[in-house]
Design a protein around this motif. Structure first.
Motif, PDB file in Angstrom:
ATOM      1  N   SER A 171      21.573  29.629  33.564  1.00 54.82           N
ATOM      2  CA  SER A 171      20.967  28.837  34.637  1.00 54.82           C
ATOM      3  C   SER A 171      20.283  27.628  34.019  1.00 54.82           C
ATOM      4  O   SER A 171      19.889  27.651  32.840  1.00 54.82           O
ATOM      5  CB  SER A 171      19.931  29.655  35.415  1.00 54.82           C
ATOM      6  OG  SER A 171      20.549  30.686  36.148  1.00 54.82           O
ATOM      7  N   ASN A 173      17.304  24.423  34.724  1.00 52.95           N
ATOM      8  CA  ASN A 173      16.253  23.766  35.489  1.00 52.95           C
ATOM      9  C   ASN A 173      16.073  22.344  34.995  1.00 52.95           C
ATOM     10  O   ASN A 173      16.255  22.072  33.799  1.00 52.95           O
ATOM     11  CB  ASN A 173      14.922  24.511  35.329  1.00 52.95           C
ATOM     12  CG  ASN A 173      14.560  25.303  36.562  1.00 52.95           C
ATOM     13  OD1 ASN A 173      15.098  25.087  37.639  1.00 52.95           O
ATOM     14  ND2 ASN A 173      13.623  26.223  36.408  1.00 52.95           N
ATOM     15  N   PRO A 179      14.351  28.513  33.663  1.00 50.99           N
ATOM     16  CA  PRO A 179      14.595  29.449  34.764  1.00 50.99           C
ATOM     17  C   PRO A 179      14.026  30.824  34.438  1.00 50.99           C
ATOM     18  O   PRO A 179      13.891  31.202  33.277  1.00 50.99           O
ATOM     19  CB  PRO A 179      16.124  29.489  34.867  1.00 50.99           C
ATOM     20  CG  PRO A 179      16.578  28.204  34.259  1.00 50.99           C
ATOM     21  CD  PRO A 179      15.598  27.905  33.167  1.00 50.99           C
ATOM     22  N   THR A 186      18.393  27.783  40.686  1.00 55.89           N
ATOM     23  CA  THR A 186      17.151  27.016  40.581  1.00 55.89           C
ATOM     24  C   THR A 186      17.027  25.907  41.605  1.00 55.89           C
ATOM     25  O   THR A 186      15.929  25.459  41.921  1.00 55.89           O
ATOM     26  CB  THR A 186      17.047  26.391  39.179  1.00 55.89           C
ATOM     27  OG1 THR A 186      18.132  25.472  39.011  1.00 55.89           O
ATOM     28  CG2 THR A 186      17.124  27.458  38.103  1.00 55.89           C
TER      29      THR A 186
END
Length: 328
Positions: A171, A173, A179, A186
């Motif tokens: 993931s 951010n 994250p 996110t």
């Protein structure tokens, strides 16, 4: 003429607006990519011993123009068919033979590396890519493997476990924080999964191994040497199937010619013999009178010892050291 010119101007202005709106809607996502394959090469290992290896799962990530915060997790799926299992996994020689191994996420080899959704410790890493560069940045996951101890009965030869089962889930951010998980949506970045191929390889040598030590041959305590005293010892060895071997025993460090002797106090000796049979008629040495066999299950070979009747010796403890020679 004015009416025609005005119409042309209005069309040009409308097309310009479309172009501006289209440009404003384009967003460059931060992403990760496959950087190769994960290979764990154990090399050559003998029956009864272990082997250790370290591989690397290579990935590359890029921010695409904005500082990005990645959280990534590595998973290795259970192998297919006859390669199934995680703790341990299996390699095969494709001839009904298998060799167990295990993958770990730490160098101490305590955290087993397993598939996504399993009960094993998650192998997690973070990466921050700063600035406006779109260059690829490495994100590597070292993987630690172990084979063995290789059990007796394992056939000599080459073993491998290839399958397409390595997954990195991540993931991203862009709000200045990592994250909370590798699968978090996110909103300010994106997430994804990258797959790569895996292969573990090892070779079991056509060799044998003697156990850590042979058991001591203890004749016990006696008050007289007027009659024979018997005892036994056990030598354990492991060999691959169909491997022929020979066990020889030296005459010891206190021998007089071919007569084995235990040394005691004040230069005293007690003679003894080592034999291949329970009747103690077949001498055991390291030249022409040895024990032979073939590999397979762990071999427990009995050494038959005898202290023959002889003149009394000085009281005390007597001992000798005999060398075991395994030839295969």
């Amino acid at each position: 003429m004015k009416t025609i010119g005005c119409g042309v101007f209005r069309c040009w202005r409308w097309l310009l607006a479309v172009c501006v709106l289209s440009g404003m809607g384009t967003v460059a996502h931060a992403q990760c990519y496959n950087g190769g394959n994960l290979d764990v090469v154990f090399g050559t290992v003998s029956v009864g011993s272990s082997a250790f290896a370290t591989g690397n799962a290579p990935f590359n990530c890029q921010s695409n123009g904005t500082t990005s915060y990645f959280k990534a997790c590595l998973y290795v799926a259970e192998g297919p068919g006859n390669l199934s299992g995680v703790n341990p996994r299996q390699m095969t020689n494709y001839n009904s033979g298998s060799l167990a191994y295990t993958l770990y996420s730490d160098s101490s080899r305590s955290n087993v590396l397993g598939p996504q959704g399993g009960s094993y410790t998650v192998y997690e890493k973070t990466l921050m890519i700063a600035g406006s560069s779109s260059a690829l940045v490495p994100l590597n996951f070292p993987v630690y493997g172990r084979v063995g101890p290789v059990p007796a009965g394992t056939a000599a030869g080459n073993y491998e476990a290839p399958f397409n089962g390595v997954f990195m889930v991540y993931s991203v951010n862009r709000n200045g924080t990592f994250p909370s998980s590798c699968t978090e949506n996110t909103g300010s970045g994106n997430s994804g999964t990258v797959n790569m191929a895996f292969k573990a390889t090892a070779s079991v040598s056509n060799s044998c191994a003697v156990g850590v030590s042979a058991t001591d041959l203890n004749f016990g305590s006696v008050s007289s040497l007027a009659s024979p005293v018997d005892g036994t010892s056990t030598i354990t060895l492991t060999c691959p199937p169909n491997t022929s071997w020979t066990l020889g025993l030296s005459y010891g460090v206190n021998a007089s010619g071919t007569q084995r002797r235990m040394a005691g106090p004040s230069g005293s000796y007690v003679s003894y013999g080592l034999y291949r049979d329970a009747n103690r008629t077949q001498i055991w040495d390291n030249s022409s009178n040895m024990v032979t066999g073939s590999g397979g299950s762990p071999g427990s070979v009995t050494v038959y010892g005898r202290v023959p009747a002889q003149p009394e010796a000085s009281p005390g403890s007597y001992s000798d050291t005999v060398t075991v020679t395994l030839t295969y």
